[in-house]
Design a protein around this motif. Structure first.
Motif, short mmCIF file in Angstrom:
data_model
loop_
_atom_site.label_atom_id
_atom_site.label_comp_id
_atom_site.label_asym_id
_atom_site.label_seq_id
_atom_site.Cartn_x
_atom_site.Cartn_y
_atom_site.Cartn_z
N SER A 94 23.18 38.23 104.91
CA SER A 94 22.99 39.09 106.08
C SER A 94 22.81 40.54 105.67
O SER A 94 21.97 41.26 106.22
N LYS A 96 19.37 40.96 104.18
CA LYS A 96 18.36 40.91 105.24
C LYS A 96 18.35 42.23 106.02
O LYS A 96 17.28 42.76 106.35
N PHE A 97 19.54 42.75 106.30
CA PHE A 97 19.64 44.02 107.02
C PHE A 97 19.01 45.15 106.22
O PHE A 97 18.26 45.98 106.75
N ARG A 98 19.29 45.21 104.91
CA ARG A 98 18.72 46.25 104.05
C ARG A 98 17.20 46.14 103.98
O ARG A 98 16.50 47.15 103.92
N ARG A 99 16.71 44.93 103.94
CA ARG A 99 15.24 44.74 103.89
C ARG A 99 14.61 45.29 105.16
O ARG A 99 13.54 45.91 105.10
N ARG A 100 15.25 45.07 106.28
CA ARG A 100 14.70 45.58 107.54
C ARG A 100 14.75 47.10 107.56
O ARG A 100 13.81 47.76 108.06
N GLU A 101 15.86 47.66 107.07
CA GLU A 101 15.96 49.12 107.04
C GLU A 101 14.94 49.73 106.11
O GLU A 101 14.37 50.78 106.41
N ASN A 102 14.75 49.13 104.97
CA ASN A 102 13.82 49.67 103.99
C ASN A 102 12.37 49.30 104.29
O ASN A 102 11.45 49.75 103.62
N GLY A 103 12.18 48.43 105.26
CA GLY A 103 10.82 48.04 105.65
C GLY A 103 10.22 47.01 104.75
O GLY A 103 8.99 46.97 104.60
N TRP A 104 10.95 46.23 104.11
CA TRP A 104 10.41 45.19 103.23
C TRP A 104 9.95 44.03 104.00
O TRP A 104 10.26 43.32 104.74
#
Length: 150
Positions: free
Chosen positions: A139, A142-150
């Protein structure tokens, strides 16, 4: 998730085998006792029947030879009873000893089974905790990927 393995599985198997062997020995001891006890009962019953028959014959009257015959037969039966009684007592003691041993072996097996159940429960809880940690990590990623725009 790793598979569960009980560390004392071989000991538990060995204890179960001991218990099974003791059960067989106990059953044999019970059979031996029952056989001897039945023989003793039959002799005691035979003696009782002969004494009753002798009393009936005495009321009617019978010869000295018949009296000697009854006396010799009763004496013979009493001798067999006297020989059989110690064997019955020994068989009873043996049966009781195996019964105690069987109880002891059963308790040992139950202890190991209880330990196995507790260990399995501990393993399950540990696996659930690891799974929860992995889900948290996933989780977070996944959250970091959304924040970083991945």
């Amino acid at each position: 998730m790793k598979a569960y393995h009980y560390r004392f599985e071989k000991v538990l198997t060995y204890r179960e085998q001991e218990k099974s062997e003791t059960e067989v020995e106990f059953k044999n001891a019970v059979t031996e006792f029952e056989t001897l006890a039945t023989q003793l009962y039959d002799l005691l019953k035979k003696k009782e029947d002969v004494l009753g028959e002798q009393q009936e014959r005495m009321a009617i009257g019978f010869t000295i030879d018949e009296m000697h015959h009854y006396a010799n037969f009763i004496s013979s039966v009493e001798k067999k009873i006297a020989e059989l009684q110690p064997l019955v007592m020994k068989a009873r003691s043996k049966m009781n000893w195996f019964e105690d041993r069987l109880l002891e072996k059963s308790l040992e097996v139950k202890k190991f089974e209880k330990m196995k159940e507790k260990d399995r429960e501990h393993h399950r809880a540990e696996m659930e905790q690891l799974e929860a940690i992995q889900l948290d990590e996933m989780s977070t990623l996944k959250f970091r990927r959304r924040e970083n725009g991945w």
